[in-house]
Structures are given as C-alpha cells and as structure tokens.
Write an enzyme that holds these catalytic residues in place. Structure first.
Site, PDB file in Angstrom:
ATOM      1  CB  CYS A  86      -0.952  -0.003   1.189  1.00  0.00           C
ATOM      2  SG  CYS A  86      -2.150  -1.365   1.142  1.00  0.00           S
ATOM      3  CG  HIS A 122      -3.158   3.697   1.693  1.00  0.00           C
ATOM      4  ND1 HIS A 122      -3.635   3.216   0.495  1.00  0.00           N
ATOM      5  CD2 HIS A 122      -3.228   2.664   2.579  1.00  0.00           C
ATOM      6  CE1 HIS A 122      -3.968   1.951   0.643  1.00  0.00           C
ATOM      7  NE2 HIS A 122      -3.748   1.591   1.894  1.00  0.00           N
ATOM      8  CG  ASN A 166      -6.567  -0.666   0.924  1.00  0.00           C
ATOM      9  OD1 ASN A 166      -5.816  -0.284   0.022  1.00  0.00           O
ATOM     10  ND2 ASN A 166      -6.110  -1.053   2.109  1.00  0.00           N
TER      11      ASN A 166
END
Length: 323
Positions: A114, A250, A280
């Site tokens: 990520c 993020h 996500n």
C-alpha cells in the site's frame, strides 16, 4: 536555481464492475452497515476476468499523458507500483511500456504494497534529480480482488481494483518551499511486522496465496507512523501542517484517515477522501485520489499536498509536493 520534479499530468482508471457492500451480504455474515461503520467503504470496483494489472495501468497512463498534453515518446522512464503484477516476470511496467508503444527509455516495478506509490514517487524524483530522466510516468495499479479469501469477512470487503498515474517533469525552481514539484520525501520499513499484513503464498512456495491481516494491529501502527512520517517530511521542506492545503492519504480506512488528520491538526475538509467509492486499492489509492481530487476541483495548481501511506512490510512513507 534548483531542480524540481513537477506534476504536469494526472489520470486514473476504474474497472466497470461496481461492487456495493450489499453484494457481500449474500455470501458472508456481514452487512452494509457493518462495513461502512468500520471502514467507511460503500462500494469498490473489481477488474473483469480478462483485465490485468498492466491493462488498468495502461488506461491510467494514457489518461495522465493526455492530461499533460504529452505522448509516450516524451517519456524517459516508467515506475509502476504494484503487488499484483500480471506475471512473475517481466515487470508490469515493461508491459505498459509496450502497450503505450514506447520503445525508448526504461521501465520497472516497485513493490511496497500500500505504500508502493509513495516509494515509486520518491524513486522517480531521484531519477529526475540525478539527471537520469527528464519525464517519468509514475503509476500505481492493483488487482487485489485476485488475492482475496472470499470467506474472510474481515479482509475481502475492504479491497478493490484500480489504477492511477501521474507525469513528473524536470523543471527549475528557486530552491524554496514555494516551488512547484516534490519538496521532500520520507521512507521507512520494518520487517519485524511482516505477520501483521501479508499474503500467505508466493513464487518460492509455488502458490498465489491470500491476503492476511491483523486489522487492529495495523490500525495502531498506521495512525502513529503516518503522523510521524508526514511531520518529518514537512520539517524537511521547512513547512508545518498549517501550510498544508490537502492531505491525500492512502485510502485504507476512514478511521485511519480521520485519526491521522486529527493528529496533524488538520480538519477533514482539507483531506481528499475516496475510500467510500473505491475501497482500498493499495498502491493505486493515492494517484487515484489525486486524479479524482483534481477532477472534483479540489486540487489546484500551487496547492501544498502531503501524501502518506503504510502497507505490508511494514513499509510506510510520505511525500510533500506543491501541485
């Protein structure tokens, strides 16, 4: 005068299939309310069976090039952040290079889960500042739907597929924090925390595996580490959180986003939030949010932006840039 890596174009791509939370109610012991309350996610996009990560990345790259008014012939390098490349090798970046018809320069992947786009952006900045490239296409692209355990309600409802890209160009600045471009970067990793977020398969084990996560532990590390890295990056640029126009974090979980903004003493109306629509998307989430933020009219030229992310590794970091 000082060299700067300036964003001159941005774009994104989302697969056509939209998956609302209600779809998971058919197969899992979960509800739309449960998912929204714990993550802020309302829907996400899943790639079609014949869509690969390099396909998504190519669409986003073309959009960024169009936004910049450039073609593939103007690009010297491609840095693609992904944990879900099409093949073990070659890199997804070289596949994008071929898809764009780009025969010059070089292309490679970066894998920091990520946090991948922050790492890719930092590497692209270094390529420009060292004179190895004048224009770099930086991409984040993922097909995390391919590594989900569809029986694990704690993880499979959180992730989605997508891609975002931007074009960095070498330009001259005055060497002050008023310059457009990347002003500072800050990267970290700590392999002791591998078991908090990982995939239980890989090439050397001859399996693809599924994503595994200790959500509560990741949350605890996330807010603390994201606040620290953003503060460090701002310090390096001679700035404070009071100078920030936008945090583009993020997009993992709305509670992490809110917790980090609070610790940085910034209101949520200074945060670009897309997690509700995309879930996500790992390394794709920051460039996707940058593109959407510009599209919405939130991000404008001259705005000071902080991007920050944390992912498996653990790996985390931030970039301060002026749009």
């Amino acid at each position: 005068m000082a060299g700067r890596s300036v964003v001159v174009g941005v774009g994104h791509y989302l697969p056509k299939r939209v998956v609302p939370n209600s779809e998971f109610e058919k197969t899992l012991d979960t509800t739309d309310e449960w998912i929204r309350t714990r993550s802020g996610i309302e829907r996400r996009h899943f790639a079609a069976e014949d869509e690969t990560t390099s396909d998504l990345a190519t669409y986003a790259a073309k959009a960024a090039l169009q936004d910049a008014g450039l073609t593939a012939d103007d690009i010297d390098a491609i840095v693609l952040a992904t944990s879900t490349a099409d093949l073990t090798f070659p890199s997804a970046a070289t596949m994008v290079q071929a898809n764009l018809g780009m025969t010059q320069g070089f292309a490679f992947d970066v894998q920091a889960v990520c946090a991948g786009f922050v790492f890719a952006l930092s590497n692209a900045n270094a390529l420009i500042l060292s004179g190895q490239a004048k224009r770099v296409l930086v991409i984040g692209a993922e097909t995390f739907s391919r590594i989900m355990d569809w029986t694990d309600r704690s993880t499979c409802v959180l992730f989605g597929d997508g891609a975002g890209a931007l074009v960095l160009e070498a330009q001259d600045g005055a060497g002050t924090s008023d310059d457009r471009g990347i002003l500072s970067t800050d990267l970290h990793s700590d392999g002791r925390y591998k078991d908090l977020l990982y995939v239980d398969g890989g090439v050397s084990t001859q399996s693809t595996g599924h994503l595994r996560m200790q959500g509560n532990q990741v949350f605890r590390h996330a807010v603390e580490k994201l606040t620290a890295t953003a503060t460090t990056a701002l310090d390096r640029a001679g700035l404070t959180s009071g100078d920030v126009d936008w945090i583009v974090p993020h997009q993992a979980n709305i509670r992490i986003i809110q917790g980090t903004a609070k610790k940085l003493q910034l209101p949520m109306d200074h945060v670009v939030v897309t997690v509700q629509d995309h879930g996500n998307t790992s390394a794709a989430s920051i460039p996707l949010a940058l593109s959407v933020g510009k599209e919405r009219g939130q991000i404008k030229q001259g705005d000071l932006i902080v991007t920050e992310a944390i992912g498996g590794g653990l790996a985390w970091g931030s970039v301060v840039l002026r749009w």
